[in-house]
Design a protein around this motif. Structure first.
Motif, PDB file in Angstrom:
ATOM      1  N   ASP A 155       0.860  -1.001   0.192  1.00  0.00           N
ATOM      2  CA  ASP A 155       0.381   0.158   0.170  1.00  0.00           C
ATOM      3  C   ASP A 155       0.646   1.620   0.290  1.00  0.00           C
ATOM      4  O   ASP A 155       0.538   2.056  -0.314  1.00  0.00           O
ATOM      5  CB  ASP A 155      -0.292   0.158   1.312  1.00  0.00           C
ATOM      6  N   LYS A 156       1.899   1.128   0.704  1.00  0.00           N
ATOM      7  CA  LYS A 156       2.561   2.338   0.612  1.00  0.00           C
ATOM      8  C   LYS A 156       3.400   2.707  -1.171  1.00  0.00           C
ATOM      9  O   LYS A 156       3.119   4.178  -1.370  1.00  0.00           O
ATOM     10  CB  LYS A 156       4.180   1.287   1.065  1.00  0.00           C
ATOM     11  N   MET A 157       3.147   2.097  -1.877  1.00  0.00           N
ATOM     12  CA  MET A 157       3.531   2.480  -3.285  1.00  0.00           C
ATOM     13  C   MET A 157       2.688   3.195  -4.111  1.00  0.00           C
ATOM     14  O   MET A 157       2.357   4.234  -5.041  1.00  0.00           O
ATOM     15  CB  MET A 157       4.261   1.108  -4.093  1.00  0.00           C
ATOM     16  N   ARG A 158       1.132   2.484  -3.581  1.00  0.00           N
ATOM     17  CA  ARG A 158       0.346   3.055  -4.099  1.00  0.00           C
ATOM     18  C   ARG A 158      -0.221   5.023  -3.256  1.00  0.00           C
ATOM     19  O   ARG A 158      -0.038   6.030  -4.042  1.00  0.00           O
ATOM     20  CB  ARG A 158      -1.261   2.096  -3.494  1.00  0.00           C
ATOM     21  N   GLU A 159       0.151   4.450  -2.197  1.00  0.00           N
ATOM     22  CA  GLU A 159       0.740   5.961  -1.097  1.00  0.00           C
ATOM     23  C   GLU A 159       1.236   7.099  -1.773  1.00  0.00           C
ATOM     24  O   GLU A 159       0.745   8.167  -2.115  1.00  0.00           O
ATOM     25  CB  GLU A 159       0.105   6.224   0.418  1.00  0.00           C
ATOM     26  N   GLY A 160       2.883   6.070  -2.149  1.00  0.00           N
ATOM     27  CA  GLY A 160       3.928   7.550  -2.726  1.00  0.00           C
ATOM     28  C   GLY A 160       3.556   7.878  -4.286  1.00  0.00           C
ATOM     29  O   GLY A 160       3.637   9.031  -4.464  1.00  0.00           O
ATOM     30  N   SER A 161       1.951   6.775  -4.881  1.00  0.00           N
ATOM     31  CA  SER A 161       1.894   7.478  -6.214  1.00  0.00           C
ATOM     32  C   SER A 161       1.530   8.470  -6.262  1.00  0.00           C
ATOM     33  O   SER A 161       1.407   9.578  -6.445  1.00  0.00           O
ATOM     34  CB  SER A 161       1.923   6.105  -7.230  1.00  0.00           C
ATOM     35  N   ILE A 172      -3.111   3.257 -11.176  1.00  0.00           N
ATOM     36  CA  ILE A 172      -3.070   1.166 -11.272  1.00  0.00           C
ATOM     37  C   ILE A 172      -1.749   0.667 -12.888  1.00  0.00           C
ATOM     38  O   ILE A 172      -1.426  -0.534 -12.385  1.00  0.00           O
ATOM     39  CB  ILE A 172      -4.648   0.724 -11.613  1.00  0.00           C
ATOM     40  N   PHE A 173      -1.820   1.125 -13.035  1.00  0.00           N
ATOM     41  CA  PHE A 173      -0.917   0.960 -14.640  1.00  0.00           C
ATOM     42  C   PHE A 173       0.242   0.987 -15.045  1.00  0.00           C
ATOM     43  O   PHE A 173       0.773   0.292 -15.107  1.00  0.00           O
ATOM     44  CB  PHE A 173      -1.775   1.821 -15.565  1.00  0.00           C
ATOM     45  N   LYS A 174       0.799   1.891 -14.176  1.00  0.00           N
ATOM     46  CA  LYS A 174       2.206   2.738 -13.594  1.00  0.00           C
ATOM     47  C   LYS A 174       3.150   2.173 -12.842  1.00  0.00           C
ATOM     48  O   LYS A 174       3.973   1.307 -12.563  1.00  0.00           O
ATOM     49  CB  LYS A 174       2.308   4.097 -13.660  1.00  0.00           C
ATOM     50  N   ILE A 175       1.979   1.725 -11.691  1.00  0.00           N
ATOM     51  CA  ILE A 175       2.448   0.860 -10.222  1.00  0.00           C
ATOM     52  C   ILE A 175       2.191  -0.024  -9.878  1.00  0.00           C
ATOM     53  O   ILE A 175       2.975  -1.045  -9.930  1.00  0.00           O
ATOM     54  CB  ILE A 175       2.132   2.141  -9.187  1.00  0.00           C
ATOM     55  N   VAL A 176       0.726  -0.393  -9.827  1.00  0.00           N
ATOM     56  CA  VAL A 176       0.439  -1.531  -9.125  1.00  0.00           C
ATOM     57  C   VAL A 176       0.830  -3.193 -10.424  1.00  0.00           C
ATOM     58  O   VAL A 176       1.278  -3.825  -9.730  1.00  0.00           O
ATOM     59  CB  VAL A 176      -1.076  -1.566  -9.060  1.00  0.00           C
ATOM     60  N   LEU A 177       0.219  -2.359 -11.381  1.00  0.00           N
ATOM     61  CA  LEU A 177       0.173  -3.793 -12.761  1.00  0.00           C
ATOM     62  C   LEU A 177       1.720  -3.862 -12.825  1.00  0.00           C
ATOM     63  O   LEU A 177       1.887  -4.781 -13.455  1.00  0.00           O
ATOM     64  CB  LEU A 177      -0.367  -3.722 -13.734  1.00  0.00           C
ATOM     65  N   PRO A 178       2.352  -2.961 -12.605  1.00  0.00           N
ATOM     66  CA  PRO A 178       4.092  -3.772 -13.421  1.00  0.00           C
ATOM     67  C   PRO A 178       4.073  -5.001 -12.244  1.00  0.00           C
ATOM     68  O   PRO A 178       4.948  -5.946 -11.943  1.00  0.00           O
ATOM     69  CB  PRO A 178       4.651  -3.034 -13.171  1.00  0.00           C
ATOM     70  N   VAL A 179       3.825  -4.728 -10.841  1.00  0.00           N
ATOM     71  CA  VAL A 179       4.662  -5.197  -9.734  1.00  0.00           C
ATOM     72  C   VAL A 179       3.438  -6.832  -9.425  1.00  0.00           C
ATOM     73  O   VAL A 179       4.092  -7.891  -9.520  1.00  0.00           O
ATOM     74  CB  VAL A 179       4.311  -4.726  -8.283  1.00  0.00           C
ATOM     75  N   ALA A 180       2.207  -6.492  -9.995  1.00  0.00           N
ATOM     76  CA  ALA A 180       2.195  -7.515 -10.397  1.00  0.00           C
ATOM     77  C   ALA A 180       1.447  -8.668 -11.289  1.00  0.00           C
ATOM     78  O   ALA A 180       0.891  -9.838 -10.898  1.00  0.00           O
ATOM     79  CB  ALA A 180      -0.071  -7.582  -9.926  1.00  0.00           C
ATOM     80  N   MET A 181       2.236  -8.312 -11.696  1.00  0.00           N
ATOM     81  CA  MET A 181       2.505  -8.844 -13.107  1.00  0.00           C
ATOM     82  C   MET A 181       2.390 -10.295 -13.382  1.00  0.00           C
ATOM     83  O   MET A 181       1.875 -11.330 -13.788  1.00  0.00           O
ATOM     84  CB  MET A 181       2.781  -7.953 -14.463  1.00  0.00           C
ATOM     85  N   PRO A 182       3.228 -10.427 -12.371  1.00  0.00           N
ATOM     86  CA  PRO A 182       3.767 -11.902 -12.458  1.00  0.00           C
ATOM     87  C   PRO A 182       2.774 -13.202 -11.864  1.00  0.00           C
ATOM     88  O   PRO A 182       2.587 -14.264 -12.038  1.00  0.00           O
ATOM     89  CB  PRO A 182       5.050 -12.158 -11.279  1.00  0.00           C
ATOM     90  N   GLY A 183       1.886 -12.584 -10.533  1.00  0.00           N
ATOM     91  CA  GLY A 183       1.101 -13.372 -10.332  1.00  0.00           C
ATOM     92  C   GLY A 183      -0.090 -13.281 -11.292  1.00  0.00           C
ATOM     93  O   GLY A 183      -1.039 -14.118 -11.293  1.00  0.00           O
TER      94      GLY A 183
END
Length: 272
Positions: A155-161, A172-183
């Motif tokens: 959540d810190k990555m979202r809050e920082g964005s 979502i597209f620039k921060i969350v999606l690249p990190v969550a893509m492997p899952g």
């Protein structure tokens, strides 16, 4: 006690890998000698029992099912994690339903597909009925893995964005999606593996025609279904083992590519 648990872990790990090596070795040893050019002919006959139409049909079913299930599953996972409230009762109900559907036997999906798509919708035994049934079957798997991938993002990555002035969609597209893509990708790969190995659900929806489907409303058979039919007929056991070799290589190639792509995307997401 710790040492005993350690040895038990080693023991069961060795047993697991031994069984895996035994199964792979058994299939390869008994199937490779019967691989021939006739098995890869583009037209099936009772003499060559070619698997090529089944290979192409398998690719059709995979692409068609993923084309339907991946957008629905991924967007549903994003909604449940990024937009729906954490205490939303509908979210909990959807998650319970998704987990329940993931454990439903494939034969139940086959009966559902036959009643819903083959009979009620009038598609008959066809490629379209098989694709729709597979899409329904793998949808809960994709949703759940998408959720797990998104929940792994801090959540810190979202809050920082948000603190830097980025909006919800951009975050979502620039921060969350690249990190969550492997899952997310792992869920898609698991879905592909389930489609490739499926027989019961497709037998009641796709049918068992030996020819290559020339339209969405034509019947056919996948590689796993082709292998099952050859083995149960009892007339082409050797060709069935050869088909098992191709099916095994098909799965290994998919898993290898998915592992490579997942590691690559994971490294890129970590750098970002």
């Amino acid at each position: 006690m710790d040492r005993a648990l350690k040895y038990l872990t080693y023991f069961f790990t060795i047993v697991t890998f031994a069984w895996l090596i035994y199964i792979i070795g058994y299939v390869l040893i008994n199937g490779i000698p019967y691989l021939s050019a006739d098995l890869f002919a583009f037209e099936y006959t009772t003499d060559n029992v070619s698997m090529m139409p089944a290979i192409i049909t398998t690719i059709y079913v995979i692409l068609g099912a993923l084309l339907i299930a991946v957008p629905l599953g991924v967007f549903a996972g994003f909604y449940l994690i990024e937009y729906a409230g954490k205490n939303n009762k509908w979210v909990e109900a959807i998650r319970v339903a998704s987990d329940t559907l993931s454990g439903v036997p494939s034969i139940v999906y086959g009966l559902f597909g036959m009643l819903a798509f083959v009979i009620a919708a009038g598609f008959q035994y066809s490629l379209l009925a098989g694709i729709l049934t597979m899409a329904v079957m793998v949808l809960p798997l994709i949703i759940r893995n998408t959720e797990e991938g998104l929940m792994s993002v801090s959540d810190k990555m979202r809050e920082g964005s948000f603190g830097l002035g980025a909006g919800k969609l951009r975050t979502i597209f620039k921060i969350v999606l690249p990190v969550a893509m492997p899952g997310i990708l792992s869920g898609i790969i698991l879905a592909i593996g389930r489609i490739v190995g499926e027989t019961a659900a497709l037998m009641y929806t796709l049918g068992t025609a030996t020819s290559l489907p020339d339209s969405l409303f034509a019947s056919g058979r996948t590689l796993a279904l082709h292998m099952y039919i050859l083995s149960t007929e009892g007339l082409h056991r050797d060709q069935a083992m050869a088909t098992g070799v191709v099916l095994l290589l098909f799965v290994l190639i998919i898993n290898g590519l998915s592992t490579w792509l997942s590691n690559k995307l994971g490294a890129q997401g970590g750098q970002k």
